[in-house]
Scaffold this active site. Structure first.
Site, PDB file in Angstrom:
ATOM      1  CD  GLU A 436      -3.068  -1.143   2.141  1.00  0.00           C
ATOM      2  OE1 GLU A 436      -2.905  -0.124   2.880  1.00  0.00           O
ATOM      3  OE2 GLU A 436      -3.975  -1.840   2.059  1.00  0.00           O
ATOM      4  CD  GLU A 511      -3.258  -5.641   3.488  1.00  0.00           C
ATOM      5  OE1 GLU A 511      -4.170  -4.781   4.038  1.00  0.00           O
ATOM      6  OE2 GLU A 511      -2.119  -5.238   3.749  1.00  0.00           O
TER       7      GLU A 511
END
Length: 936
Positions: A436, A511
């Site tokens: 991220e 995720e």
């Protein structure tokens, strides 16, 4: 460089190896025991023992470590402990603490406990002179500075990287040595609980001057149908004073100890202080492959021989397997399709924080395997070395993750250390370059950096693909360049669209979920910060665990998914803030107790029949209300009964669950599972009566006499019929007898501010510099005997210091004064009363146990009467410190409230050896119990 016989001829250096090479000296010695610890300070030099304040500093002069880094520093007042150690888990919770780090009272708002100092005294045998000695740290949180014998070795900013130093030239052979470590957690590295201190193992490593470098082998195999072409790259270093002629030998050994293949190099030469590489290949016929079902391991033995004598032997444990991603069909292990069923995990546990004993790591991995998980992502940092070895042994695939994405030199160094350390683990199937990276995810910088990092990583390991976890949903930048795409959350991605745009790019969900649940809670309670444990949408545009898994299970091109997270962890208590101190994302809570979602996953990830009902059936006050009853199961049909009356029989959708609205009345819920029309199992949930007695159950009751072993003990209460009471919140107290200790307690409550540990409270009272007075210059309460000493010789002086105590200190503290030499022929007076040492000589270094009756609230005077030290030279300043005082306050009783019927205590053997540990549990109004744990 690659070495061969030609190298020998070109260099022409045929120098004989010294006799020190006559035998293998390689040792790896655990260095965890007998450290000293205390707090320093990030900005107050005096509180940081005046380290770095000398005229010559350790940064400019060799061996000039000062303050707590100095060899001569007196650390007798410091607390003695063994590592791994996490001091952050020992401090209280505080609303001023970091939200992302679980509101522990550590970090920039708490400077008095944000720097930790460690010191260890050790000896090195005279016989080791001539060998190479290294000190290796598996992980220190964080910003660690290291000195040995006052010599500054360096700084490791990351709390996750393993690092080490060659300390050969700095040691006192045949005598005492000291290593000092300063860790500073003022600045946070990650956005989740990271612990503080030396929380992983430390090792002392010995080798001969000519040796295989640390992490210096790389074993990989090209596997055909009936053979494995094994290549072993060996990096060798010569720290000798002359060049060395040597041969490298390799053997592949199977798990039964049989030699399967071997090879030997030609003679090679390596110049003094040089490094080189020797590559050898072997063929293993019909290799026994490493797999999830059969995690078979081999050992490669690398030997360096000089004149036919083995001077170094290096063992590499590894496994042979193939890993392959297909952009349309997913992931393949040994040519067999495997759907990744993974979890993300940070590295802390209730009670112990990040300082997890090895057996606790193994226990946690087993909890994941128990519900069918076959893969683990170390989020968001390199994993503990022992965890990777256990994944090798247990058959768990691993995404090993780099902590800092970038294409600058420091980022390259981080990636190289990660891959070099871990590349022989068969469990690792992909390297993660980052997670991220919002600053670069969706722009051209992300594409450039990703491409450069992948190219660099392949120079260290060309056998595994690279991955980055992307949350932007932007179909450009990082996601356009990454080799194996990692989707973070279907709420942010249209995976079908991305696959259409990049049809040749393999992909997986790095995720998914990020759902909120509190174990044992079935109605939201915003006031208490509790979230219902039914699998529900955390955000309107998000996905549940069930809908996420269905998405990945139904698409062949998706290799699988990793749930955020396997376990709750400290910090990130989304969607709440203080007093919530842990996350709500886990399939299990911080103790590893399963939430109900575990049984959904076990139904569709595992290989055994499952039938689980939720919620519990203790709903006093809700008689007549409708309660949603869910069944997680992989049975074809499930029928639900309440007090013998059917509530309906329903067919189970693949990857689904079943629901019944049931009007609550106390009694018995029973679910019956069917396959092919036949009953195969049932599950019963009953209304219980009041708590009656305590039950203790250790995951093992036979322990090795080793600090790495533990028993994870589940605590619950039963009613008079022996049924666990799911709503119990009793306070349980614990005591321990025998050769063991308690190292942590927990209960999984995300808002519990109870202590994780009950340990003695150590404080170092640093006395100010002494002030010298003649008789009559200052009013000090002294007896006539002291006055007589001063009158007898004008050279005698009063040497005065003081320290302040609170009333609570005087009442509860135990005080020991560790004196330093400040003069000769001395007598000591505390508040006017002569005191005597219990050890040593006051004219040198002595130990005084202070009687609390001599102490008072406020300022206490400590006066030495005698002849002060004279400076040896006019530029010298004699010692002006009387030494420090150690104050210890005894630990409170170990205790923990049950949360929704459960608590946990972790028992570890101590250093007393074999015997029986008896764990006692008591609670007001309940029948107590005990658990016997045997230490071998």
């Amino acid at each position: 460089m690659s070495l061969n016989r030609k190298t020998v001829l070109l260099l022409g250096l045929l120098v004989l190896i010294p006799s020190v090479y006559a035998q293998v000296v390689r040792e790896r010695i655990n260095f965890d025991k007998d450290w000293k610890f205390t707090y320093g300070h990030p900005t107050d030099f005096e509180k940081d023992f005046n380290t770095g304040t000398s005229y010559f500093t350790y940064l400019a002069k060799a061996g000039f470590g000062d303050g707590a880094a100095a060899v001569s520093f007196d650390d007798r007042t410091w607390r003695q402990l063994n590592i791994p150690h996490d001091w952050a888990v020992e401090v209280p919770f505080d609303a001023k603490g970091s939200h992302s780090h679980g509101y522990k009272a550590v970090g920039r708002n708490f400077p008095d406990v944000s720097v930790g100092w460690y010191r260890k005294h050790f000896t090195i045998d005279e016989k080791d002179f001539g060998n190479q000695i290294f000190i290796d740290f598996d992980g220190v949180s964080r910003d660690a500075m290291v000195w040995v014998n006052g010599h500054y070795l360096g700084n490791e900013s990351s709390g996750y990287q393993s690092f080490g130093y060659n300390i050969t030239d700095l040691l006192n052979y045949g005598g005492e040595n000291v290593v000092a470590v300063r860790a500073d957690v003022t600045i946070e590295e990650g956005w989740y609980y990271e612990g503080a201190g030396i929380y992983r193992h430390v090792w002392l490593r010995k080798t001969s001057p000519l040796h295989v470098q640390k992490d210096g082998t790389f074993v990989y195999a090209d596997i055909d149908a009936d053979k494995a072409n094994v290549t072993v790259k060996t990096e060798i270093e010569n720290r000798g004073i002359d060049s060395s002629i040597f041969v490298v030998s390799q053997q592949v050994i199977n798990a039964e100890g049989k030699v399967l293949a071997e090879a030997k190099s030609e003679e090679n030469t390596l110049a003094a202080m040089a490094k080189g590489e020797v590559d050898l290949s072997m063929v293993v016929s019909n290799p026994h492959l490493w797999s999830l079902e059969d995690p078979y391991l081999h050992t490669v033995i690398t030997q360096i021989l000089v004149d036919g004598n083995v001077v170094d032997e290096y063992k590499t444990r590894t496994g042979f397997r193939t890993v392959y991603f297909d952009a349309d069909k997913g992931f393949f292990l040994n040519g067999k399709h495997v759907k990744l069923k993974g979890t993300n995990n940070h590295q802390d546990h209730a009670g112990v924080g990040c300082a997890m004993p090895d057996e606790l790591i193994r226990w946690r991995l087993q909890q994941l395997k128990n519900f069918g998980s076959n893969a683990y992502r170390s989020s968001h940092n390199p994993a503990t070395p022992e965890l990777l070895s256990m994944c090798d042994e247990m058959g768990i695939l691993v995404i090993d993750e780099n902590r800092l994405m970038g294409s600058h030199q420091e980022a390259f160094d981080e990636v190289e250390r990660l891959i070099r350390r871990d590349r022989n683990h068969p469990s690792i199937f992909v390297w993660s370059m980052g997670n991220e990276e919002w600053g670069i995810e969706c722009n051209v910088l992300g594409e450039r950096i990703t491409t450069t990092m992948q190219n660099f990583a392949r120079t260290i390991d060309p056998t595994r693909p690279m991955n980055t976890a992307v949350s932007g949903g932007c179909n450009q930048g990082v996601s356009a360049a990454v080799e194996v795409m990692g989707y973070n959350y279907l709420g942010q991605w249209d995976t079908d669209k991305h696959h259409e745009l990049f049809p040749n790019q393999p992909s997986m969900g790095t995720e998914e979920g990020s759902t909120w649940a509190t174990r044992g809670i079935y109605f939201d309670d915003p006031e208490k910060h509790y979230m219902r444990a039914y699998d529900h949408l955390p955000r309107p545009t998000w996905e549940t665990i069930e809908t996420s898994w269905k998405h990945y299970a139904e698409r062949d091109y998706l290799a699988g998914m990793f749930i955020w997270t396997g376990f709750d962890y400290r910090g990130e208590p989304t969607p709440y803030a203080w007093p919530s101190i842990t996350s709500y994302f886990g399939m299990m809570d911080l103790c590893g107790f399963p939430k109900d979602n575990v049984f959904y996953l076990k139904s569709w990830w595992g290989n055994e029949p499952v039938l689980h009902l939720l919620p519990h059936w203790n709903w006093t006050g809700k008689e007549g209300d409708t309660i949603q009853v869910w069944a997680y199961s992989n049975c074809e049909e499930v029928e639900l009964f309440l007090n013998g009356k059917t509530q309906g029989r329903k067919s189970m959708e693949v990857n689904g669950h079943l629901e019944w609205p049931v009007v609550y009345q106390p009694g018995k819920l029973k679910a019956v599972g069917y396959a092919n029309g036949e009953k195969i199992m049932e599950e019963i949930v009953e209304t219980t009566t009041d708590p009656y007695k305590i039950e203790l159950a250790g995951h093992k009751t036979m322990l090795k006499n080793c600090a790495n072993d533990v028993s994870v003990v589940t605590v619950k209460v039963l009613d008079k019929k022996g049924r666990a009471v799911p709503v119990a919140d009793n306070l349980i107290e614990f005591t321990l007898e025998g050769p063991g200790k308690l190292i942590g307690v927990g209960n999984g409550n995300p808002t519990s501010l109870e202590k994780d540990k009950f340990i003695d409270d150590y404080k170092v009272i640093q006395t100010p510099k002494i002030r010298k007075y003649d008789l009559g210059e200052i009013e000090v309460d002294l007896p006539e005997a002291a006055t007589a000493i001063l009158e007898k010789d004008s050279k005698n002086k009063m040497m005065v210091t003081e320290f302040d105590l609170s009333k609570e200190d005087v009442t509860n503290g135990q005080f020991i004064w560790y004196s330093k030499k400040v003069g000769d022929n001395l007598q000591a007076y505390l508040n006017g009363v002569n005191i005597q040492p219990i050890e040593g000589d006051l004219d040198n270094m002595a130990v005084f146990k202070i009687d609390n009756s001599l102490l008072k609230e406020g300022t206490n005077n400590l006066v030495l009467v005698g002849l002060p030290l004279a400076p040896p030279n006019q530029w010298d300043e004699p010692n002006k410190h009387l030494g420090d005082i150690q104050m210890v306050k005894g630990a409170d009783q170990w205790k923990r409230k049950l949360f929704n019927g459960l608590a946990q205590v972790i028992v570890q053997p101590d250093e007393r050896g074999a015997g029986e540990i008896i764990l006692n549990a008591t609670s007001n109004g309940l029948k107590g119990t005990k658990l016997i744990i045997t230490v071998e």
